[in-house]
Design an enzyme around this catalytic site. Structure first.
Site, PDB file in Angstrom:
ATOM      1  N   HIS A 127      20.812   2.761  29.804  1.00  0.00           N
ATOM      2  CA  HIS A 127      20.368   1.740  28.854  1.00  0.00           C
ATOM      3  C   HIS A 127      20.661   2.175  27.413  1.00  0.00           C
ATOM      4  O   HIS A 127      21.261   1.432  26.635  1.00  0.00           O
ATOM      5  CB  HIS A 127      18.868   1.499  29.047  1.00  0.00           C
ATOM      6  N   GLU A 128      20.240   3.391  27.069  1.00  0.00           N
ATOM      7  CA  GLU A 128      20.463   3.878  25.708  1.00  0.00           C
ATOM      8  C   GLU A 128      21.933   4.161  25.450  1.00  0.00           C
ATOM      9  O   GLU A 128      22.421   4.007  24.320  1.00  0.00           O
ATOM     10  CB  GLU A 128      19.622   5.134  25.456  1.00  0.00           C
ATOM     11  N   HIS A 131      23.497   0.940  24.258  1.00  0.00           N
ATOM     12  CA  HIS A 131      23.238   0.678  22.839  1.00  0.00           C
ATOM     13  C   HIS A 131      24.128   1.547  21.953  1.00  0.00           C
ATOM     14  O   HIS A 131      24.721   1.065  20.976  1.00  0.00           O
ATOM     15  CB  HIS A 131      21.764   0.971  22.519  1.00  0.00           C
ATOM     16  N   ASP A 187      14.694  -5.955  22.963  1.00  0.00           N
ATOM     17  CA  ASP A 187      16.073  -6.255  22.547  1.00  0.00           C
ATOM     18  C   ASP A 187      16.329  -7.759  22.577  1.00  0.00           C
ATOM     19  O   ASP A 187      16.940  -8.322  21.652  1.00  0.00           O
ATOM     20  CB  ASP A 187      17.074  -5.547  23.466  1.00  0.00           C
ATOM     21  N   PRO A 241       0.828  -1.222   0.000  1.00  0.00           N
ATOM     22  CA  PRO A 241       0.000   0.000   0.000  1.00  0.00           C
ATOM     23  C   PRO A 241       0.852   1.258   0.000  1.00  0.00           C
ATOM     24  O   PRO A 241       1.911   1.320   0.632  1.00  0.00           O
ATOM     25  CB  PRO A 241      -0.805  -0.124   1.307  1.00  0.00           C
ATOM     26  N   GLY A 242       0.396   2.255  -0.737  1.00  0.00           N
ATOM     27  CA  GLY A 242       1.063   3.553  -0.732  1.00  0.00           C
ATOM     28  C   GLY A 242       2.230   3.691  -1.658  1.00  0.00           C
ATOM     29  O   GLY A 242       2.954   4.698  -1.599  1.00  0.00           O
ATOM     30  N   THR A 243       2.476   2.722  -2.534  1.00  0.00           N
ATOM     31  CA  THR A 243       3.646   2.798  -3.416  1.00  0.00           C
ATOM     32  C   THR A 243       3.358   3.540  -4.717  1.00  0.00           C
ATOM     33  O   THR A 243       4.275   3.730  -5.514  1.00  0.00           O
ATOM     34  CB  THR A 243       4.152   1.391  -3.744  1.00  0.00           C
ATOM     35  N   GLY A 244       2.114   3.941  -4.957  1.00  0.00           N
ATOM     36  CA  GLY A 244       1.801   4.752  -6.135  1.00  0.00           C
ATOM     37  C   GLY A 244       1.183   3.986  -7.283  1.00  0.00           C
ATOM     38  O   GLY A 244       1.335   4.391  -8.438  1.00  0.00           O
ATOM     39  N   THR A 272      -2.110   3.567  -8.025  1.00  0.00           N
ATOM     40  CA  THR A 272      -3.173   4.383  -8.631  1.00  0.00           C
ATOM     41  C   THR A 272      -2.588   5.563  -9.396  1.00  0.00           C
ATOM     42  O   THR A 272      -3.030   5.889 -10.501  1.00  0.00           O
ATOM     43  CB  THR A 272      -4.134   4.877  -7.539  1.00  0.00           C
TER      44      THR A 272
END
Length: 635
Positions: A413-414, A417, A491, A193-196, A198
Site C-alpha cells: 500500500h505504502e 503511494h 485516501d 494559537p501558539g503564534t506568539g 503574548t
C-alpha cells in the site's frame, strides 16, 4: 490553604483540651468538701480509710468508698490521731513555684479558645473590607522580570514592524503629541494559537522599557453582578498611575463577544463588563501614554463597538510562520541545546508546514529529551525526525503486533503511494515512507514541499488525486480486487474532496465552468441530496455529480497505468519496506535502481506523516477521518 489548615488544627486541639479539662474537672467534683470538725469526728468514729496530706490540703477516702477533700489548720497531733485509728496516711510535698505554670496549663485551653474566637470575629468584621477588595483588578504588573525584546521574537517580522510605532510612542510620547498626532488607543493581535501573540506584547513592553500589566479576559467576569465592571475601572486606574505603560488582555473574546447574544440580555454580567471596557477606552485622554493590547484567535465573535476607531484602532495579524520564519524560530530555540553537525534547519523547516511557534518549540524540546534518553551529548537529525513523528502522529505503537499478511499489505500500500509520488513531476518530492504503526495509522508516506504555497495548480491537484489512489491500486494489483482492505478510506476521502472542490469552488471543470456552487457543511458524499439543493437545479446537481465521478475515475485509471508499467519498481519498494520498515527518498531511488542499502545506524526507526496541504476543506493524506469496518488507515 496552609493557613486554613492551621486554624482547623488549633480548633481541634482546643476541643480536645476542653474535653480533657471537663473530664478532669468532673473527676475533681466527685470529692465531697468536708469541714475540719466533720473530718476529725469521722476519724474518731473510724470512718476514714486513707488520706493524702499535701501541706494544709487533705484528700481522702472514707470506709464506705466516698472521696472527700478539705483544708486543715496547722495541727501537730493530727497525724498521731490518724495513725491511732489505723488510717493509711500518704504525705505529698506541698506545691511550690510550679503551681503558677500548672494553673496556666489548666487555663491554656480557655485562653486559646478565646483567642480563636476573637480571630473569627475580626475576620467577620473585616468582611465588608474584603468585599471592597473583591472588585480590585487582577492584572499583574511585570516590570524588570525576564525582559523580552524583539530579538526574542522570530518569524513574524511584519507584525513586529506594525508595533514599532507603538514602541516609539511609549519611549517618547511628547514627540507625537507636539504635532497633534494620536497614537492608537488599542492594538488587537489576531492569529491562531501558539503564534506568539503574548510574547509579542511582552516584547513591545520590553523594547519600550515600560511597566507591563497582563490579565486574561476571563479574570474580569465573576458570578457577582458588577464585579467585572469594577475590575475594569480599577485596572485602568492602576495603568494611569504607572503611565507610560502597556496593558495586555489575553483571550479578550471571553469578555468582548457580541452583545445581545447571551441569555441574560442587558443585565448579563459579561455585557456589563464589556460596556465598562468600552467606556474606559473612550475615556483615555490624549496625554495619557497608556496602550491597550489585546489578543484573540476568534476576531469574528468580537463586538463591532470594540473594533471601531478610537478603541482598537489597529488589527495586527500574527499568522503561522512561513518557511523563512520557521527557520528563524527554530534557530532561536536551538540556541538552548547543543546541536549536532548533521542538523539541517532548512530541512526541518520544510518538513513542518503549518507549525506555529509553540509547535516548533515543542519539536525542539522533544528532540532534546530524546537525545537525553539516548545518552547523547548533542541533538542530531535523527532525534528531530523522531520528534517530528511524535509531535505529528504520536509515539510508535511498539506493543502493536502486525500479522505477516497485514504487514505485507501495508508495505505494498505504502509502496504504491511512494511510487506515484516519484512518477508525479509536479507533486511535492518524496521524503520518507514507513510501515511502522503510529497513532491510528499502520503506515505513512510523506512528501515535503519545497516551499510554502498559497495556491495549487490544476496539474498538481490531478497528480495528487492519483497519489491518493496509489495504495488501493497496489493492493488490488497484488492481492486481487476481492482482498483489498479498508486502509484506503482516508485516501478516498481526500481525493473526493479535491475533485468536488475543483468542480464546485475552483472552476476547474470545463463542462461546469467557473461557477461557485454551495455545498452542505460536513458532507463527504458525492454531490447533494434533493432536499439540500437550495440554489442548484437538479439537472446541474446531477451534472456536478457526473463530473466529480469522472475526475476520480480518470485519476484511478492513471494510477493503474503507472503502477502496471512500474510493477518491478513497486515490488522493489515493497520488499525494501518489509526488510527495513522505513525508507528515505534516497533509499527508495536506490532500490528502484537495483542498488543495495547500507545504513550507518541500525535500529533507529523514523517515520513521518504526510502533511501536504491540499485546501482548508480537504484533509491531508496521513490523517484519519474515520474508517469503515474498524480497520485502521495506512496513510
Amino acid at each position: 490553604m496552609s493557613k486554613n489548615l492551621l486554624v482547623w488544627l488549633i480548633a481541634g486541639f482546643l476541643l480536645f483540651s476542653l474535653f480533657g479539662a471537663f473530664q478532669n474537672g468532673g473527676a475533681g467534683n466527685n470529692r465531697t468538701v468536708l469541714a475540719f470538725s466533720e473530718f476529725t469526728q469521722q476519724v474518731r468514729d473510724g470512718k476514714v480509710r486513707e488520706v493524702v496530706l499535701q501541706g494544709n490540703k487533705i484528700a481522702g477516702v472514707s470506709t464506705d468508698g466516698r472521696k472527700f477533700a478539705l483544708y486543715a489548720p496547722d495541727d501537730a497531733g493530727l497525724v498521731d490521731k490518724l495513725l491511732e485509728k489505723d488510717v493509711r496516711v500518704t504525705a505529698v510535698p506541698p506545691e511550690s513555684g510550679d503551681s503558677f505554670w500548672s494553673g496556666l496549663l489548666y487555663w491554656l485551653p480557655f485562653i486559646l479558645f478565646l483567642g480563636v474566637w476573637i480571630f473569627f470575629m475580626r475576620q467577620m468584621s473585616a468582611g465588608n473590607g474584603k468585599a471592597m477588595n473583591f472588585g480590585k483588578s487582577r492584572a499583574r504588573m511585570l516590570e524588570g522580570q525576564g525582559k523580552v525584546t524583539f530579538a526574542d521574537v522570530a518569524g513574524i517580522d511584519e507584525a513586529k514592524e506594525d508595533l514599532v510605532e507603538i514602541v516609539d510612542y511609549l519611549k517618547d510620547p511628547a514627540r507625537f503629541q507636539r504635532l497633534g498626532g494620536k497614537i492608537p488607543r488599542g492594538v488587537l493581535l489576531v492569529g491562531p494559537p501558539g503564534t506568539g501573540k503574548t510574547l509579542l506584547a511582552k516584547a513591545v513592553a520590553g523594547e519600550a522599557d515600560v511597566p507591563f500589566f497582563t490579565i486574561s479576559g476571563s479574570d474580569f467576569v465573576e458570578m457577582f453582578v458588577g464585579v467585572g465592571a469594577s475590575r475594569v475601572r480599577d485596572m485602568f486606574e492602576q495603568a494611569k498611575k504607572h503611565a507610560p505603560c502597556l496593558v495586555f488582555i489575553d483571550e479578550i473574546d471571553a469578555v468582548g463577544r457580541h452583545r445581545g447574544a447571551g441569555l441574560g440580555g442587558g443585565n448579563d454580567e459579561r455585557e456589563q463588563t464589556l460596556n465598562q471596557l468600552l467606556v474606559e477606552m473612550d475615556g483615555f485622554d490624549t496625554d495619557e501614554a497608556v496602550i491597550l493590547i489585546a489578543a484573540t484567535n476568534r476576531p469574528d465573535v468580537l463586538d463591532p463597538a470594540l473594533l471601531r476607531p478610537g478603541r482598537f484602532d489597529r488589527q495586527v495579524v500574527v499568522p503561522n510562520p512561513d518557511l523563512a520564519g520557521r527557520e528563524k524560530i527554530l534557530a532561536v530555540h536551538m540556541k538552548k541545546s547543543p546541536m549536532g553537525p548533521d542538523v539541517d534547519i532548512k530541512k526541518i523547516a520544510r518538513g513542518t508546514p503549518g507549525f506555529s511557534g509553540a509547535d516548533l518549540a515543542n519539536l525542539v524540546n522533544e528532540a532534546a529529551l530524546l537525545a537525553a534518553r539516548r545518552n547523547k551529548r548533542v541533538v542530531t537529525m535523527a532525534e528531530f525526525e523522531y520528534a517530528k513523528d511524535k509531535v505529528m502522529m504520536g509515539a510508535e505503537r511498539k506493543s502493536h503486533i502486525m500479522t505477516e499478511d497485514d504487514k505485507k499489505m501495508t508495505a505494498y500500500h505504502e509502496a504504491g503511494h511512494a511510487l506515484m509520488i516519484l512518477e508525479s513531476p509536479h507533486s511535492d518530492p518524496l521524503h520518507k515512507v514507513t510501515i511502522i504503526p503510529r497513532g491510528r495509522a499502520l503506515g505513512v508516506t510523506m512528501s515535503l514541499p519545497t516551499d510554502d504555497k498559497d495556491s495549487r495548480s490544476y496539474i498538481y491537484l490531478k497528480e495528487r488525486m492519483g497519489i491518493c489512489f496509489g495504495g488501493r491500486v497496489a493492493e488490488e494489483m497484488i492481492f486481487g480486487a476481492e482482498n483489498v482492505s479498508t486502509g484506503a478510506s482516508q485516501d478516498i476521502r481526500v481525493a473526493t474532496n479535491i475533485a468536488r472542490n475543483m468542480v464546485t469552488q475552483w472552476g476547474m471543470n470545463k463542462n461546469i465552468g467557473p461557477v461557485a456552487i454551495e455545498e452542505p457543511d460536513g458532507e463527504v458524499f458525492l454531490g447533494y441530496s434533493i432536499s439540500q439543493r437550495k440554489n442548484v437545479s437538479e439537472e446541474l446537481a446531477a451534472k456536478v455529480d457526473a463530473e466529480i465521478k469522472e475526475l476520480i475515475d480518470e485519476a484511478y485509471r492513471t494510477c493503474e497505468r503507472v503502477l502496471h508499467d512500474k510493477r518491478d519498481a513497486l515490488e522493489s519498494i515493497a520488499q525494501g519496506l518489509l526488510e527495513y520498515e522505513t525508507l528515505t527518498a534516497d533509499e527508495v531511488n536506490a532500490l528502484i535502481r537495483g542498488e543495495k542499502i547500507t545504513r550507518e545506524e541500525e535500529g533507529v526507526h523514523v517515520s513521518v506523516r504526510s502533511t501536504v496541504p491540499i485546501t482548508d476543506d480537504a484533509e491531508p493524506a496521513g490523517t484519519d477521518g474515520g474508517n469503515s469496518g474498524g480497520d485502521e488507515p495506512r496513510e
